[in-house]
Write a protein that holds these residues in place. Sequence first.
Motif, PDB file in Angstrom:
ATOM      1  N   ALA A  69       3.986  12.567 -51.996  1.00 15.10           N
ATOM      2  CA  ALA A  69       4.839  12.448 -53.163  1.00 15.10           C
ATOM      3  C   ALA A  69       4.232  12.310 -54.440  1.00 15.10           C
ATOM      4  CB  ALA A  69       5.926  11.174 -52.961  1.00 15.10           C
ATOM      5  N   ILE A  70       4.533  12.617 -55.420  1.00 17.60           N
ATOM      6  CA  ILE A  70       3.851  12.809 -56.783  1.00 17.60           C
ATOM      7  C   ILE A  70       3.649  11.244 -57.071  1.00 17.60           C
ATOM      8  CG2 ILE A  70       3.901  13.397 -59.247  1.00 17.60           C
ATOM      9  CD1 ILE A  70       5.095  16.014 -58.202  1.00 17.60           C
ATOM     10  N   LYS A  71       2.631  10.860 -57.593  1.00 11.95           N
ATOM     11  CA  LYS A  71       2.473   8.993 -57.855  1.00 11.95           C
ATOM     12  C   LYS A  71       3.664   8.429 -58.877  1.00 11.95           C
ATOM     13  CE  LYS A  71      -1.214   6.282 -59.655  1.00 11.95           C
ATOM     14  NZ  LYS A  71      -2.469   6.117 -60.278  1.00 11.95           N
ATOM     15  N   ARG A  72       3.821   9.243 -59.912  1.00 14.42           N
ATOM     16  CA  ARG A  72       4.792   8.798 -60.761  1.00 14.42           C
ATOM     17  C   ARG A  72       6.172   8.548 -60.369  1.00 14.42           C
ATOM     18  NH1 ARG A  72       3.589  13.717 -62.941  1.00 14.42           N
ATOM     19  NH2 ARG A  72       5.573  15.278 -63.229  1.00 14.42           N
ATOM     20  N   HIS A  73       6.442   9.429 -59.038  1.00 14.60           N
ATOM     21  CA  HIS A  73       7.712   9.310 -58.460  1.00 14.60           C
ATOM     22  C   HIS A  73       7.938   8.149 -57.574  1.00 14.60           C
ATOM     23  CE1 HIS A  73       8.040  14.048 -59.257  1.00 14.60           C
ATOM     24  NE2 HIS A  73       8.079  13.227 -60.585  1.00 14.60           N
ATOM     25  N   ARG A  74       6.600   7.636 -57.010  1.00 13.03           N
ATOM     26  CA  ARG A  74       6.826   6.546 -56.104  1.00 13.03           C
ATOM     27  C   ARG A  74       7.627   5.328 -56.207  1.00 13.03           C
ATOM     28  NH1 ARG A  74       1.660   7.477 -52.133  1.00 13.03           N
ATOM     29  NH2 ARG A  74       1.480   9.795 -52.401  1.00 13.03           N
ATOM     30  N   LEU A  75       7.985   4.739 -55.285  1.00 12.86           N
ATOM     31  CA  LEU A  75       8.791   3.512 -55.452  1.00 12.86           C
ATOM     32  C   LEU A  75       7.954   2.177 -55.512  1.00 12.86           C
ATOM     33  CD1 LEU A  75      12.055   4.217 -53.290  1.00 12.86           C
ATOM     34  CD2 LEU A  75      11.646   4.769 -55.824  1.00 12.86           C
ATOM     35  N   ASN A  76       8.093   1.196 -56.326  1.00 11.04           N
ATOM     36  CA  ASN A  76       7.477   0.065 -56.113  1.00 11.04           C
ATOM     37  C   ASN A  76       8.296  -0.929 -54.975  1.00 11.04           C
ATOM     38  OD1 ASN A  76       5.993  -2.125 -55.993  1.00 11.04           O
ATOM     39  ND2 ASN A  76       6.651  -2.651 -58.024  1.00 11.04           N
ATOM     40  N   LEU A  77       7.785  -1.340 -53.777  1.00  7.21           N
ATOM     41  CA  LEU A  77       8.594  -1.888 -52.965  1.00  7.21           C
ATOM     42  C   LEU A  77       7.824  -3.170 -52.484  1.00  7.21           C
ATOM     43  CD1 LEU A  77       9.421   1.215 -50.706  1.00  7.21           C
ATOM     44  CD2 LEU A  77      10.829   0.068 -52.462  1.00  7.21           C
ATOM     45  N   VAL A  78       6.717  -3.748 -53.284  1.00  2.92           N
ATOM     46  CA  VAL A  78       5.963  -4.845 -52.828  1.00  2.92           C
ATOM     47  C   VAL A  78       7.190  -5.958 -52.563  1.00  2.92           C
ATOM     48  CG1 VAL A  78       4.231  -6.467 -53.632  1.00  2.92           C
ATOM     49  CG2 VAL A  78       3.969  -3.848 -53.827  1.00  2.92           C
ATOM     50  N   ARG A 104       7.701   1.656 -44.296  1.00  2.00           N
ATOM     51  CA  ARG A 104       8.151   3.234 -43.747  1.00  2.00           C
ATOM     52  C   ARG A 104       8.191   4.025 -44.888  1.00  2.00           C
ATOM     53  NH1 ARG A 104      12.002   1.999 -38.510  1.00  2.00           N
ATOM     54  NH2 ARG A 104      10.242   1.638 -37.075  1.00  2.00           N
ATOM     55  N   HIS A 105       8.802   3.551 -45.881  1.00  2.00           N
ATOM     56  CA  HIS A 105       8.832   4.543 -47.090  1.00  2.00           C
ATOM     57  C   HIS A 105       7.636   4.770 -47.777  1.00  2.00           C
ATOM     58  CE1 HIS A 105      11.516   6.604 -49.983  1.00  2.00           C
ATOM     59  NE2 HIS A 105      10.887   6.190 -50.816  1.00  2.00           N
ATOM     60  N   ILE A 106       6.812   3.846 -47.834  1.00  2.00           N
ATOM     61  CA  ILE A 106       5.385   4.091 -48.288  1.00  2.00           C
ATOM     62  C   ILE A 106       4.777   5.203 -47.683  1.00  2.00           C
ATOM     63  CG2 ILE A 106       3.040   3.069 -48.926  1.00  2.00           C
ATOM     64  CD1 ILE A 106       5.197   2.234 -50.973  1.00  2.00           C
ATOM     65  N   ASP A 107       4.762   4.974 -46.127  1.00  2.00           N
ATOM     66  CA  ASP A 107       4.196   6.024 -45.032  1.00  2.00           C
ATOM     67  C   ASP A 107       4.947   7.254 -45.397  1.00  2.00           C
ATOM     68  OD1 ASP A 107       2.705   3.802 -44.194  1.00  2.00           O
ATOM     69  OD2 ASP A 107       4.212   3.166 -42.602  1.00  2.00           O
ATOM     70  N   PHE A 108       6.047   7.314 -45.694  1.00  2.00           N
ATOM     71  CA  PHE A 108       7.057   8.566 -45.799  1.00  2.00           C
ATOM     72  C   PHE A 108       6.509   9.353 -47.241  1.00  2.00           C
ATOM     73  CE2 PHE A 108      10.805  10.111 -48.375  1.00  2.00           C
ATOM     74  CZ  PHE A 108      10.905  11.467 -47.646  1.00  2.00           C
ATOM     75  N   GLU A 109       6.217   8.340 -48.139  1.00  2.00           N
ATOM     76  CA  GLU A 109       5.735   9.107 -49.518  1.00  2.00           C
ATOM     77  C   GLU A 109       4.342   9.590 -49.310  1.00  2.00           C
ATOM     78  OE1 GLU A 109       7.804   6.177 -52.710  1.00  2.00           O
ATOM     79  OE2 GLU A 109       6.156   5.636 -51.846  1.00  2.00           O
ATOM     80  N   ASN A 110       3.541   8.959 -48.519  1.00  2.00           N
ATOM     81  CA  ASN A 110       2.211   9.551 -48.251  1.00  2.00           C
ATOM     82  C   ASN A 110       2.298  10.729 -47.489  1.00  2.00           C
ATOM     83  OD1 ASN A 110       1.003   7.387 -49.733  1.00  2.00           O
ATOM     84  ND2 ASN A 110       0.803   6.065 -48.088  1.00  2.00           N
ATOM     85  N   SER A 111       3.083  10.706 -46.553  1.00  2.00           N
ATOM     86  CA  SER A 111       2.938  11.963 -45.544  1.00  2.00           C
ATOM     87  C   SER A 111       3.291  13.277 -45.999  1.00  2.00           C
ATOM     88  CB  SER A 111       3.942  11.534 -44.535  1.00  2.00           C
ATOM     89  OG  SER A 111       5.372  11.600 -44.555  1.00  2.00           O
ATOM     90  N   ILE A 112       4.432  13.102 -47.185  1.00  2.00           N
ATOM     91  CA  ILE A 112       4.809  14.178 -47.818  1.00  2.00           C
ATOM     92  C   ILE A 112       4.125  14.573 -49.146  1.00  2.00           C
ATOM     93  CG2 ILE A 112       6.948  14.147 -46.611  1.00  2.00           C
ATOM     94  CD1 ILE A 112       8.233  12.839 -49.216  1.00  2.00           C
TER      95      ILE A 112
END
Length: 299
Positions: free
Chosen positions: A243-252, A233-241
């Motif tokens: 979010a700038i690439k370098r700010h994204r979290l690695n949640l794998v 859901r957080h990945i979906d959240f980042e995509n929906s808003i």
Amino acid sequence: MIFLSTFDSAVFAKVYKVGDVIEDNFIVNKKFKISLPKGKWILAEKSAYNYYISNKVFTLLRIENSQVREGISITEWKTAGIEEAIVNDALLEIMFNNKYHGCYEKPEYTVLKLYKKGTTHNCLWVGHRDLIKHIYNPDDPDLKTAFTQIKNWLRENQISLPKVALYSEHSYFSRLKMGKWFYVVYTADPKIFNAPDNKFIDINSSEYHKYNIDNYPQHKEIMKKWISISAQRHIDFENSIGAIKRHRLNLVKFSPSINMTDESFSKDVVDQIKKLNELYETGVINEEEFAKAKKKLLN
């Protein structure tokens, strides 16, 4: 619960009113849309705030047998050009210096992942709570009147809350995104995952507390599933808003099957991280080795 704010009603792709039944998606505005879990969701709260900083708040609930099973809250604050230094300081205080709740390590948080640089932050934290206490008798005095509308709606419609709830909170703010603060909270009754009963309701004694959970393997499996769902859901959240690439979290690590789009990572990198995660999960490499190898791939 979900809190969601937007600009002005003129830019809404769709106008909602309290009592609307919504499925599939909740459209905040033309550029912000939330995918809803399966089922019928009721808009239980709609409110607005417009004094220097503006937002709109929506609370969506999924009800079964007169009980809340899931809730979503989405917030989008508009802060650009409005006493930005003061707003920046206030936001940092709310997120990182609030002794009751925020984006920093606390014993009751099962997972916390954070990117922070200057006034920019991207944060995911996952845990459990005594939901009735959280709504009706929160420790934070600033929240004493925060849930007035939703409490009235629950009372008027004779809807009850689960005693223990799982939650995930998703927060992103960057001046590079026109000074918008996005904040989404998901809440769920563990029973939707066929969870066992809880003998302990207090947050510190609960079976879901990270210091207790190893003693309750069934609860541990439920929390593991919730963390995986929350990561996606957080990945979906980042995509929906956007979010700038370098700010994204690695949640794998939390969800190996996570759907990393090309916008975030190349397919080759995702595949290699998945293989690393398999080595970590099977004990071939330890957590430190996993972190170092993953960092090397991402850089």
